[in-house]
Write a protein that holds these residues in place. Structure first.
Motif, PDB file in Angstrom:
ATOM      1  N   LEU A 208       0.829  -1.200   0.000  1.00 21.02           N
ATOM      2  CA  LEU A 208       0.000   0.000   0.000  1.00 21.02           C
ATOM      3  C   LEU A 208       0.866   1.253   0.000  1.00 21.02           C
ATOM      4  O   LEU A 208       0.528   2.261  -0.639  1.00 21.02           O
ATOM      5  N   VAL A 209       1.969   1.218   0.735  1.00 22.20           N
ATOM      6  CA  VAL A 209       2.895   2.356   0.761  1.00 22.20           C
ATOM      7  C   VAL A 209       3.427   2.625  -0.651  1.00 22.20           C
ATOM      8  O   VAL A 209       3.457   3.770  -1.115  1.00 22.20           O
ATOM      9  N   ALA A 210       3.822   1.555  -1.349  1.00 19.70           N
ATOM     10  CA  ALA A 210       4.354   1.709  -2.706  1.00 19.70           C
ATOM     11  C   ALA A 210       3.279   2.221  -3.664  1.00 19.70           C
ATOM     12  O   ALA A 210       3.537   3.093  -4.504  1.00 19.70           O
ATOM     13  N   LEU A 211       2.064   1.699  -3.523  1.00 22.10           N
ATOM     14  CA  LEU A 211       0.969   2.170  -4.371  1.00 22.10           C
ATOM     15  C   LEU A 211       0.686   3.646  -4.106  1.00 22.10           C
ATOM     16  O   LEU A 211       0.513   4.441  -5.041  1.00 22.10           O
ATOM     17  N   GLY A 212       0.638   4.014  -2.843  1.00 20.46           N
ATOM     18  CA  GLY A 212       0.402   5.416  -2.503  1.00 20.46           C
ATOM     19  C   GLY A 212       1.490   6.329  -3.032  1.00 20.46           C
ATOM     20  O   GLY A 212       1.203   7.419  -3.546  1.00 20.46           O
ATOM     21  N   ALA A 213       2.753   5.898  -2.920  1.00 25.86           N
ATOM     22  CA  ALA A 213       3.856   6.709  -3.424  1.00 25.86           C
ATOM     23  C   ALA A 213       3.761   6.881  -4.938  1.00 25.86           C
ATOM     24  O   ALA A 213       4.005   7.968  -5.477  1.00 25.86           O
ATOM     25  N   GLY A 214       3.393   5.798  -5.640  1.00 26.86           N
ATOM     26  CA  GLY A 214       3.243   5.893  -7.085  1.00 26.86           C
ATOM     27  C   GLY A 214       2.132   6.841  -7.496  1.00 26.86           C
ATOM     28  O   GLY A 214       2.277   7.625  -8.447  1.00 26.86           O
ATOM     29  N   LEU A 216       1.053   9.359  -5.687  1.00 30.11           N
ATOM     30  CA  LEU A 216       1.535  10.706  -5.369  1.00 30.11           C
ATOM     31  C   LEU A 216       2.480  11.221  -6.454  1.00 30.11           C
ATOM     32  O   LEU A 216       2.406  12.389  -6.860  1.00 30.11           O
ATOM     33  N   TRP A 217       3.371  10.370  -6.946  1.00 31.32           N
ATOM     34  CA  TRP A 217       4.288  10.764  -8.017  1.00 31.32           C
ATOM     35  C   TRP A 217       3.497  11.184  -9.259  1.00 31.32           C
ATOM     36  O   TRP A 217       3.779  12.228  -9.865  1.00 31.32           O
ATOM     37  N   PHE A 218       2.495  10.399  -9.610  1.00 30.16           N
ATOM     38  CA  PHE A 218       1.638  10.754 -10.739  1.00 30.16           C
ATOM     39  C   PHE A 218       0.981  12.114 -10.511  1.00 30.16           C
ATOM     40  O   PHE A 218       0.993  12.998 -11.383  1.00 30.16           O
ATOM     41  N   GLY A 219       0.395  12.284  -9.332  1.00 29.01           N
ATOM     42  CA  GLY A 219      -0.296  13.539  -9.040  1.00 29.01           C
ATOM     43  C   GLY A 219       0.624  14.737  -9.006  1.00 29.01           C
ATOM     44  O   GLY A 219       0.216  15.861  -9.325  1.00 29.01           O
ATOM     45  N   TRP A 220       1.887  14.492  -8.629  1.00 29.73           N
ATOM     46  CA  TRP A 220       2.849  15.595  -8.522  1.00 29.73           C
ATOM     47  C   TRP A 220       3.144  16.231  -9.887  1.00 29.73           C
ATOM     48  O   TRP A 220       3.491  17.399  -9.961  1.00 29.73           O
ATOM     49  N   PHE A 221       3.015  15.465 -10.967  1.00 25.12           N
ATOM     50  CA  PHE A 221       3.170  16.065 -12.290  1.00 25.12           C
ATOM     51  C   PHE A 221       2.103  17.136 -12.512  1.00 25.12           C
ATOM     52  O   PHE A 221       2.361  18.177 -13.115  1.00 25.12           O
ATOM     53  N   ALA A 273      11.460   8.721  -2.894  1.00 25.86           N
ATOM     54  CA  ALA A 273      10.666   9.322  -3.962  1.00 25.86           C
ATOM     55  C   ALA A 273       9.949  10.569  -3.471  1.00 25.86           C
ATOM     56  O   ALA A 273       9.958  11.619  -4.134  1.00 25.86           O
ATOM     57  N   ILE A 274       9.331  10.470  -2.290  1.00 29.68           N
ATOM     58  CA  ILE A 274       8.601  11.627  -1.754  1.00 29.68           C
ATOM     59  C   ILE A 274       9.568  12.755  -1.413  1.00 29.68           C
ATOM     60  O   ILE A 274       9.276  13.932  -1.650  1.00 29.68           O
ATOM     61  N   ALA A 275      10.738  12.423  -0.861  1.00 31.48           N
ATOM     62  CA  ALA A 275      11.719  13.459  -0.537  1.00 31.48           C
ATOM     63  C   ALA A 275      12.151  14.214  -1.788  1.00 31.48           C
ATOM     64  O   ALA A 275      12.290  15.446  -1.777  1.00 31.48           O
ATOM     65  N   GLY A 276      12.375  13.491  -2.886  1.00 33.29           N
ATOM     66  CA  GLY A 276      12.753  14.144  -4.126  1.00 33.29           C
ATOM     67  C   GLY A 276      11.647  15.032  -4.662  1.00 33.29           C
ATOM     68  O   GLY A 276      11.892  16.149  -5.146  1.00 33.29           O
ATOM     69  N   LEU A 277      10.408  14.564  -4.580  1.00 33.75           N
ATOM     70  CA  LEU A 277       9.270  15.355  -5.040  1.00 33.75           C
ATOM     71  C   LEU A 277       9.100  16.618  -4.196  1.00 33.75           C
ATOM     72  O   LEU A 277       8.799  17.697  -4.726  1.00 33.75           O
ATOM     73  N   VAL A 278       9.295  16.480  -2.900  1.00 32.62           N
ATOM     74  CA  VAL A 278       9.194  17.639  -2.015  1.00 32.62           C
ATOM     75  C   VAL A 278      10.262  18.675  -2.373  1.00 32.62           C
ATOM     76  O   VAL A 278       9.978  19.875  -2.514  1.00 32.62           O
ATOM     77  N   ALA A 279      11.499  18.224  -2.511  1.00 38.43           N
ATOM     78  CA  ALA A 279      12.602  19.164  -2.734  1.00 38.43           C
ATOM     79  C   ALA A 279      12.506  19.866  -4.080  1.00 38.43           C
ATOM     80  O   ALA A 279      12.866  21.042  -4.204  1.00 38.43           O
ATOM     81  N   ILE A 280      12.024  19.178  -5.100  1.00 42.24           N
ATOM     82  CA  ILE A 280      11.965  19.800  -6.428  1.00 42.24           C
ATOM     83  C   ILE A 280      10.766  20.719  -6.565  1.00 42.24           C
ATOM     84  O   ILE A 280      10.715  21.550  -7.491  1.00 42.24           O
ATOM     85  N   THR A 281       9.811  20.653  -5.665  1.00 44.10           N
ATOM     86  CA  THR A 281       8.605  21.478  -5.787  1.00 44.10           C
ATOM     87  C   THR A 281       8.911  22.967  -5.908  1.00 44.10           C
ATOM     88  O   THR A 281       8.408  23.632  -6.819  1.00 44.10           O
ATOM     89  N   PRO A 282       9.723  23.558  -5.031  1.00 42.73           N
ATOM     90  CA  PRO A 282      10.023  24.982  -5.219  1.00 42.73           C
ATOM     91  C   PRO A 282      10.988  25.240  -6.369  1.00 42.73           C
ATOM     92  O   PRO A 282      10.984  26.316  -6.959  1.00 42.73           O
TER      93      PRO A 282
END
Length: 449
Positions: A208-214, A216-221, A273-282
């Motif tokens: 479930l953690v992996a599914l949720g992360a995936g 989130l990655w999709f949504g982050w685009f 994955a989440i850490a990278g998405l967080v850092a690249i946001t700004p």
């Protein structure tokens, strides 16, 4: 109206909406089996509360004309109820109602992020009250500082970080991630540690953690790309940078784990994955693709090291909201000052591209302002709710499990317990069922965990 860009932002909005169940599954899989339903409910509950407030006055507070032109808060009544957006605006490239719902999702997800810091020990009702107050008193003002730009004709004044300070924050490193992370730290300090911490149950469902992360990655685009507010080169560069940073962060986190602990774990990879998405946001609109790899790699190294600090300083941040979102947000925001390139959509050179220290100073000022304001006000809100309503579960309720205590439900009915349709099994019935299962497992020599 720009029909192409409108279609793009409609699609981006739907992608960001998927981040809500993505976050619920990501967080839900990481908690114990006795708290997964409560974690899902904390996420969706926060979304519901903040969504209502956004329509009533939140959009006005963020995007209304700044009171006194000082850039601290938008006019609360300018768009109250959002009825004025229904007719549209013939001169606008995007329908105002679309901008409102796109930005509403930023508000609800930011607030929901805080839930992961206090899993398994917070009462559901008081959490909803905290979420509403935090959105109104912390997120809405800070989002005005960061996201509200002055109108081209000067008739509408925006936030001070976006206009007077002119910091670079393409999609919300300050207003979203630093803001949520520092709010989580304040709440954790008020609520306290889980019983038995630092010894705690392992994640109940890593798939479930992996599914949720995936998800989130999709949504982050949509989250980052949609922040360009147009279909074009800027959105394309942002999506490329978002992808690059995430890949680099996963690898960097796994290397840290392997060197430090001897294993590269699934939980570590998804956290990376989440850490990278967080850092690249700004930074997603401020750096080159190689710069994005660097941002992700730094976040993938710094965030797992920062998470270890909770054991040294003794604060129980259950799902590492502070270590990932606060620290990752600070990393990404400050790295703009080093890695910013005028060739990127934001058009600003950082230190490594000949821009000197000016941009770094601007980014540090924005970071410090959000951290200082967010911590103080979040702490006061948490203390007020805790003293008046009681945020914390009783030790007995915590021992029973937050799902049973707060929702009279369990996520996994291992024995197929029968109960009357339209009702929930009593906590006593579920506990008795669990005791029978433990006794049966012990008699057969199977693990009873």
């Amino acid at each position: 109206m720009d029909v192409g860009s409108t279609a793009f932002i409609l699609a981006a909005t739907m992608a960001v909406a998927l981040m809500i169940p993505g976050l619920a599954l990501f967080y839900g899989g990481m908690v114990s089996s006795r708290g997964i339903l409560n974690m899902i409910m904390m996420v969706f509950g926060a979304v519901a509360v903040v969504g209502v407030l956004w329509t009533l006055f939140g959009f006005s507070a963020v995007f209304g004309d700044s009171y006194g032109g000082v850039g601290l808060l938008g006019n609360l009544t300018e768009y109250a109820g959002l009825g004025s957006l229904v007719a549209g605006d013939e001169e606008a490239a995007l329908p105002p109602a679309l901008v409102a719902v796109f930005q509403a999702l930023f508000a609800v997800i930011t607030t929901a992020l805080i839930a992961g810091a206090v899993s398994d020990r917070v009462r559901f009702g008081p959490w909803l009250v905290f979420a509403g107050l935090w959105a109104a008193l912390v997120y809405f003002p800070v989002a005005h500082w960061v996201f509200a730009f002055d109108s081209a004709d000067g008739s509408v004044s925006g936030g001070w970080i976006a206009n007077k300070l002119a910091a670079v924050d393409f999609a919300g490193g300050t207003a979203v991630h630093i803001n949520a992370g520092i709010g989580a730290l304040a709440l954790v300090l008020v609520v306290g540690k889980r019983t038995g911490w630092p010894r705690q149950a392992r994640p109940n469902n890593l798939p479930l953690v992996a599914l949720g992360a995936g998800i989130l990655w999709f949504g982050w685009f949509g989250f980052n790309g949609g922040s360009a507010l147009a279909a074009g080169n800027s959105a394309s560069v942002v999506m490329l940078n978002t992808f690059n940073a995430t890949c680099a962060a996963i690898l960097a986190w796994l290397v840290v784990e392997k060197l430090r602990d001897g294993h590269a774990t699934t939980l570590g990879g998804m956290s990376g994955a989440i850490a990278g998405l967080v850092a690249i946001t700004p930074a997603c609109g401020a750096v080159t693709p190689l710069g994005a790899l660097a941002v992700g790699a730094v976040a993938g190294v710094v965030c797992p090291l920062a998470i270890a600090l909770k054991y040294r300083f003794g604060y129980d941040d259950s799902l590492d909201v502070v270590g990932v979102h606060l620290v990752g947000g600070v990393v990404g925001t400050l790295l703009v000052g080093f890695l910013g390139s005028a060739e990127a959509p934001s058009g600003r050179d950082g230190l490594f591209y000949g821009g000197g220290l000016e941009l770094l100073g601007v980014q540090a000022t924005a970071t410090a302002a959000v951290v200082g304001y967010g911590f103080v006000v979040s702490l006061l809100i948490a203390l007020a709710v805790h003293k008046t309503m009681g945020l914390r579960l009783t030790p007995e309720s915590e021992s029973t499990g937050v799902d049973l205590d707060q929702h009279a439900e369990v996520a996994y009915d291992l024995e197929g317990t029968v109960h009357t349709p339209g009702t929930s099994p009593t906590p006593q019935a579920v506990i008795a069922s669990a005791e029978r299962l433990v006794a049966s497992s012990a008699a057969e020599g199977r693990p009873t965990t």
